[in-house]
Design a protein around this motif. Structure first.
Motif, PDB file in Angstrom:
ATOM      1  N   ALA A 227     -18.809 115.441  18.261  1.00  0.00           N
ATOM      2  CA  ALA A 227     -17.561 114.676  18.191  1.00  0.00           C
ATOM      3  C   ALA A 227     -17.463 114.066  16.806  1.00  0.00           C
ATOM      4  O   ALA A 227     -18.461 113.589  16.257  1.00  0.00           O
ATOM      5  CB  ALA A 227     -17.554 113.579  19.252  1.00  0.00           C
ATOM      6  N   ASP A 228     -16.274 114.101  16.232  1.00  0.00           N
ATOM      7  CA  ASP A 228     -16.045 113.498  14.924  1.00  0.00           C
ATOM      8  C   ASP A 228     -14.746 112.715  14.997  1.00  0.00           C
ATOM      9  O   ASP A 228     -13.734 113.232  15.490  1.00  0.00           O
ATOM     10  CB  ASP A 228     -15.976 114.575  13.841  1.00  0.00           C
ATOM     11  CG  ASP A 228     -16.068 113.985  12.445  1.00  0.00           C
ATOM     12  OD1 ASP A 228     -16.763 112.965  12.271  1.00  0.00           O
ATOM     13  OD2 ASP A 228     -15.441 114.527  11.531  1.00  0.00           O
ATOM     14  N   CYS A 229     -14.774 111.468  14.536  1.00  0.00           N
ATOM     15  CA  CYS A 229     -13.640 110.567  14.695  1.00  0.00           C
ATOM     16  C   CYS A 229     -13.288 109.872  13.385  1.00  0.00           C
ATOM     17  O   CYS A 229     -14.156 109.662  12.527  1.00  0.00           O
ATOM     18  CB  CYS A 229     -13.968 109.487  15.726  1.00  0.00           C
ATOM     19  SG  CYS A 229     -14.547 110.103  17.311  1.00  0.00           S
ATOM     20  N   ILE A 230     -12.018 109.499  13.279  1.00  0.00           N
ATOM     21  CA  ILE A 230     -11.527 108.731  12.133  1.00  0.00           C
ATOM     22  C   ILE A 230     -10.670 107.592  12.656  1.00  0.00           C
ATOM     23  O   ILE A 230      -9.768 107.803  13.460  1.00  0.00           O
ATOM     24  CB  ILE A 230     -10.670 109.589  11.182  1.00  0.00           C
ATOM     25  CG1 ILE A 230     -11.434 110.805  10.687  1.00  0.00           C
ATOM     26  CG2 ILE A 230     -10.169 108.746  10.000  1.00  0.00           C
ATOM     27  CD1 ILE A 230     -10.568 111.809   9.933  1.00  0.00           C
ATOM     28  N   LEU A 231     -10.950 106.383  12.184  1.00  0.00           N
ATOM     29  CA  LEU A 231     -10.091 105.230  12.433  1.00  0.00           C
ATOM     30  C   LEU A 231      -9.233 105.008  11.198  1.00  0.00           C
ATOM     31  O   LEU A 231      -9.737 105.063  10.071  1.00  0.00           O
ATOM     32  CB  LEU A 231     -10.927 103.976  12.699  1.00  0.00           C
ATOM     33  CG  LEU A 231     -11.508 103.849  14.091  1.00  0.00           C
ATOM     34  CD1 LEU A 231     -12.591 102.789  14.142  1.00  0.00           C
ATOM     35  CD2 LEU A 231     -10.395 103.523  15.090  1.00  0.00           C
TER      36      LEU A 231
ATOM     37  N   ALA B 245      -4.607 103.521  14.114  1.00  0.00           N
ATOM     38  CA  ALA B 245      -4.593 104.876  14.676  1.00  0.00           C
ATOM     39  C   ALA B 245      -6.014 105.421  14.694  1.00  0.00           C
ATOM     40  O   ALA B 245      -6.879 104.966  13.940  1.00  0.00           O
ATOM     41  CB  ALA B 245      -3.695 105.793  13.842  1.00  0.00           C
ATOM     42  N   ALA B 246      -6.230 106.404  15.552  1.00  0.00           N
ATOM     43  CA  ALA B 246      -7.523 107.085  15.599  1.00  0.00           C
ATOM     44  C   ALA B 246      -7.297 108.575  15.823  1.00  0.00           C
ATOM     45  O   ALA B 246      -6.394 108.972  16.562  1.00  0.00           O
ATOM     46  CB  ALA B 246      -8.395 106.528  16.719  1.00  0.00           C
ATOM     47  N   HIS B 247      -8.115 109.378  15.164  1.00  0.00           N
ATOM     48  CA  HIS B 247      -8.138 110.831  15.326  1.00  0.00           C
ATOM     49  C   HIS B 247      -9.534 111.205  15.827  1.00  0.00           C
ATOM     50  O   HIS B 247     -10.523 110.594  15.412  1.00  0.00           O
ATOM     51  CB  HIS B 247      -7.933 111.542  13.986  1.00  0.00           C
ATOM     52  CG  HIS B 247      -6.640 111.247  13.317  1.00  0.00           C
ATOM     53  ND1 HIS B 247      -5.558 112.072  13.429  1.00  0.00           N
ATOM     54  CD2 HIS B 247      -6.259 110.221  12.516  1.00  0.00           C
ATOM     55  CE1 HIS B 247      -4.564 111.576  12.723  1.00  0.00           C
ATOM     56  NE2 HIS B 247      -4.963 110.451  12.154  1.00  0.00           N
TER      57      HIS B 247
ATOM     58  N   TYR C 236      -5.457 112.047  19.358  1.00  0.00           N
ATOM     59  CA  TYR C 236      -4.824 111.095  18.445  1.00  0.00           C
ATOM     60  C   TYR C 236      -4.248 109.969  19.282  1.00  0.00           C
ATOM     61  O   TYR C 236      -3.666 110.209  20.345  1.00  0.00           O
ATOM     62  CB  TYR C 236      -3.705 111.795  17.666  1.00  0.00           C
ATOM     63  CG  TYR C 236      -2.915 110.889  16.747  1.00  0.00           C
ATOM     64  CD1 TYR C 236      -3.473 110.406  15.571  1.00  0.00           C
ATOM     65  CD2 TYR C 236      -1.613 110.515  17.055  1.00  0.00           C
ATOM     66  CE1 TYR C 236      -2.750 109.586  14.723  1.00  0.00           C
ATOM     67  CE2 TYR C 236      -0.878 109.700  16.213  1.00  0.00           C
ATOM     68  CZ  TYR C 236      -1.451 109.241  15.049  1.00  0.00           C
ATOM     69  OH  TYR C 236      -0.746 108.421  14.208  1.00  0.00           O
ATOM     70  N   ASP C 237      -4.422 108.745  18.826  1.00  0.00           N
ATOM     71  CA  ASP C 237      -3.846 107.604  19.525  1.00  0.00           C
ATOM     72  C   ASP C 237      -3.467 106.532  18.520  1.00  0.00           C
ATOM     73  O   ASP C 237      -4.083 106.429  17.447  1.00  0.00           O
ATOM     74  CB  ASP C 237      -4.820 107.046  20.566  1.00  0.00           C
ATOM     75  CG  ASP C 237      -4.136 106.137  21.573  1.00  0.00           C
ATOM     76  OD1 ASP C 237      -2.955 106.371  21.912  1.00  0.00           O
ATOM     77  OD2 ASP C 237      -4.774 105.176  22.036  1.00  0.00           O
TER      78      ASP C 237
ATOM     79  N   VAL D 146      -8.134 102.326  20.726  1.00  0.00           N
ATOM     80  CA  VAL D 146      -7.570 103.591  20.241  1.00  0.00           C
ATOM     81  C   VAL D 146      -8.640 104.640  19.984  1.00  0.00           C
ATOM     82  O   VAL D 146      -8.387 105.836  20.165  1.00  0.00           O
ATOM     83  CB  VAL D 146      -6.709 103.426  18.966  1.00  0.00           C
ATOM     84  CG1 VAL D 146      -5.474 102.633  19.231  1.00  0.00           C
ATOM     85  CG2 VAL D 146      -7.488 102.829  17.824  1.00  0.00           C
ATOM     86  N   LEU D 147      -9.814 104.224  19.569  1.00  0.00           N
ATOM     87  CA  LEU D 147     -10.889 105.166  19.274  1.00  0.00           C
ATOM     88  C   LEU D 147     -11.365 105.864  20.548  1.00  0.00           C
ATOM     89  O   LEU D 147     -11.465 107.093  20.597  1.00  0.00           O
ATOM     90  CB  LEU D 147     -12.039 104.452  18.567  1.00  0.00           C
ATOM     91  CG  LEU D 147     -13.239 105.288  18.179  1.00  0.00           C
ATOM     92  CD1 LEU D 147     -12.851 106.477  17.313  1.00  0.00           C
ATOM     93  CD2 LEU D 147     -14.254 104.399  17.448  1.00  0.00           C
TER      94      LEU D 147
END
Length: 164
Positions: free
Chosen positions: A101-105, A154-156, A11-12, A43-44
């Motif tokens: 890998a799975d990401c959310i912005l 933010a990014a997860h 997380y960032d 952040v990603l």
């Protein structure tokens, strides 16, 4: 029991800042402000690197702050995709394979969907995996919180590793 699998989350958050480019997933996105940070503040890429490092639990490099400290002038303005590539190589060198890998912005603005596939490609290239192994979504917070007030992004990220 399945042995050798590791899951990591990252997380960032970075605040918006004037006079900076907005870089997400290695893509420079047209926007009136960029993100504040020691590096390019992607952040990603940061969240994904933290997820990798957290899953592998490498001594002395449990997160990007340990691997790339903001007290080190050599990382000032650094390209975060390059940092992600280094983190991914640490994972491989430690004996793990990146499976997914799975990401959310999380951003109220700007609209990110036009850049999604280019970001996925950049992330996959940095991880040395096929683009099909990198998921990326973007969401708003319906005007709630710092992202909803357009104060930052933010990014997860979540990753799955296995012993190579």
């Amino acid at each position: 029991m399945i042995k050798g699998l590791r899951i990591g989350t990252g997380y960032d958050v970075h605040a918006f800042a004037p006079h900076r480019d907005l870089t997400l997933g290695g893509v420079t996105i047209p926007h009136e402000v960029g993100l504040e940070g020691h590096s390019d503040a992607d952040v990603l890429a940061h969240a994904l690197a933290d997820a990798l490092l957290g899953a592998a639990r490498i001594e002395g490099a449990h997160d990007i702050g340990q691997l790339f400290p903001d007290t080190d002038a050599s990382f000032k303005g650094a390209n975060s995709i390059g940092l992600l590539r280094i983190a991914a190589q640490h994972i491989v060198d430690t004996g793990y394979q990146i499976l997914d890998a799975d990401c959310i912005l999380v951003a109220q603005a700007p609209k990110l969907s036009p850049y999604r596939e280019e970001m996925r490609k950049n992330l996959a290239d940095a991880l040395s995996v096929d683009v099909s192994m990198v998921g990326l979504k973007a969401t708003t917070t319906e005007g709630l919180g710092f992202a909803g007030r357009k104060e930052g992004i933010a990014a997860h990220a979540t990753v799955l590793l296995c012993s190579a």
